[in-house]
Design an enzyme around this catalytic site. Structure first.
Site, PDB file in Angstrom:
ATOM      1  N   TRP A  96       3.892   0.798   3.299  1.00 12.67           N
ATOM      2  CA  TRP A  96       2.873   1.710   3.800  1.00 12.67           C
ATOM      3  C   TRP A  96       1.607   0.987   4.241  1.00 12.67           C
ATOM      4  O   TRP A  96       0.892   1.460   5.114  1.00 12.67           O
ATOM      5  CB  TRP A  96       2.546   2.777   2.752  1.00 12.67           C
ATOM      6  CG  TRP A  96       2.267   2.203   1.405  1.00 12.67           C
ATOM      7  CD1 TRP A  96       3.154   2.078   0.375  1.00 12.67           C
ATOM      8  CD2 TRP A  96       1.045   1.618   0.965  1.00 12.67           C
ATOM      9  NE1 TRP A  96       2.545   1.455  -0.686  1.00 12.67           N
ATOM     10  CE2 TRP A  96       1.246   1.157  -0.358  1.00 12.67           C
ATOM     11  CE3 TRP A  96      -0.213   1.431   1.541  1.00 12.67           C
ATOM     12  CZ2 TRP A  96       0.253   0.536  -1.103  1.00 12.67           C
ATOM     13  CZ3 TRP A  96      -1.202   0.809   0.805  1.00 12.67           C
ATOM     14  CH2 TRP A  96      -0.964   0.371  -0.499  1.00 12.67           C
ATOM     15  N   ASP A  97       1.316  -0.185   3.637  1.00 11.20           N
ATOM     16  CA  ASP A  97       0.106  -0.907   4.042  1.00 11.20           C
ATOM     17  C   ASP A  97       0.241  -1.418   5.480  1.00 11.20           C
ATOM     18  O   ASP A  97      -0.683  -1.310   6.279  1.00 11.20           O
ATOM     19  CB  ASP A  97      -0.252  -2.023   3.072  1.00 11.20           C
ATOM     20  CG  ASP A  97       0.894  -2.973   2.779  1.00 11.20           C
ATOM     21  OD1 ASP A  97       2.073  -2.610   2.994  1.00 11.20           O
ATOM     22  OD2 ASP A  97       0.625  -4.100   2.331  1.00 11.20           O
ATOM     23  N   ASP A  98       1.416  -1.949   5.823  1.00  9.63           N
ATOM     24  CA  ASP A  98       1.651  -2.377   7.206  1.00  9.63           C
ATOM     25  C   ASP A  98       1.631  -1.179   8.153  1.00  9.63           C
ATOM     26  O   ASP A  98       1.085  -1.253   9.248  1.00  9.63           O
ATOM     27  CB  ASP A  98       2.989  -3.112   7.321  1.00  9.63           C
ATOM     28  CG  ASP A  98       2.980  -4.443   6.601  1.00  9.63           C
ATOM     29  OD1 ASP A  98       1.910  -5.078   6.540  1.00  9.63           O
ATOM     30  OD2 ASP A  98       4.035  -4.849   6.096  1.00  9.63           O
TER      31      ASP A  98
END
Length: 145
Positions: free
Chosen positions: A62-64
């Protein structure tokens, strides 16, 4: 600060540029910046952003995903100059510990009672004005021919 300006994506307690060579704790302890980069550690979203992104939130990486233009939409992350959270420098996980040398040089605030100076980051325009003033005040350097 996060709720007050639609140009904010999130607030973070982490600064990827918080290494000793970039931070002066005595000067920077209360400084806050706006960044185009989502660091991925110690962060929060406003309800408005969650209502927009929550329905399509991925199960992994989710961070990417949050760094992709479709989600970020030119919005900023408000972050302290001196980190308020730390990374455990684990050798496990997707990075396999490849960042441990980088992470070990991040400065962590020892102050639990800092009042942040957020006036210059309340809006994108205020942050831009601060940046332009700093650039104007910077000494000119002649690199020669």
């Amino acid at each position: 600060v996060v709720d007050g300006d639609a140009s904010n994506l999130a607030a973070s307690a982490w600064n990827d540029n918080g290494q000793r060579r970039h931070v002066d704790v005595t000067k920077d302890i209360a400084r806050v910046e706006r960044s185009d980069f989502f660091g991925g550690l110690g962060w929060m979203l406003s309800r408005r952003i969650w209502e927009e992104l929550g329905p399509k939130w991925p199960e992994a990486y989710w961070d990417d995903w949050l760094r992709e233009p479709e989600q970020r939409r030119n919005r900023h992350v408000v972050r302290p100059v001196v980190c308020r959270t730390f990374h455990v420098k684990s050798t496990r996980g997707t990075s396999g510990g490849q960042y441990s040398h980088f992470l070990s040089d991040i400065v962590l605030s020892q102050s639990a009672e800092t009042v942040f100076d957020v006036d210059d980051v309340r809006s994108s325009a205020a942050a831009d004005a601060r940046l332009f003033a700093q650039l104007e005040a910077a000494p000119r350097v002649d690199l020669g021919e």
